[in-house]
Design a protein around this motif. Sequence first.
Motif, PDB file in Angstrom:
ATOM      1  N   GLU A 176      -4.533  -7.616  -3.075  1.00  0.00           N
ATOM      2  CA  GLU A 176      -5.225  -8.911  -2.961  1.00  0.00           C
ATOM      3  C   GLU A 176      -4.741  -9.870  -4.052  1.00  0.00           C
ATOM      4  O   GLU A 176      -4.501 -11.047  -3.789  1.00  0.00           O
ATOM      5  N   GLU A 212      -5.992  -1.781  -3.065  1.00  0.00           N
ATOM      6  CA  GLU A 212      -6.366  -2.984  -2.303  1.00  0.00           C
ATOM      7  C   GLU A 212      -6.578  -4.170  -3.225  1.00  0.00           C
ATOM      8  O   GLU A 212      -6.224  -5.298  -2.891  1.00  0.00           O
ATOM      9  N   ALA A 269       0.843  -1.204   0.000  1.00  0.00           N
ATOM     10  CA  ALA A 269       0.000   0.000   0.000  1.00  0.00           C
ATOM     11  C   ALA A 269       0.875   1.250   0.000  1.00  0.00           C
ATOM     12  O   ALA A 269       0.572   2.227  -0.688  1.00  0.00           O
TER      13      ALA A 269
END
Length: 78
Positions: free
Chosen positions: A50, A46, A40
């Motif tokens: 993932e 995100e 990040a």
Amino acid sequence: MKQTVAALLARGLGLDKATGLADSGMTVAKLQMKQPAELAALGLSEQEIELSRKGWRPPIPYCTLSKFLCDNRYQCYI
């Protein structure tokens, strides 16, 4: 085009982000070893984090990626 940029593009990152990561010395292997907070901090979303946790999608063959980018002159189609 750098191999790392091509590898990151093939795994779904945008050209600007892939180029920035490669220029800062990141590789796919280094990114896969980082914790989500570190990813990040590098600017990954995100969804991209993932994907990296699940093991990026299979890479697009280099010749296919290269032909696509040349044919479309690196334009973004979103």
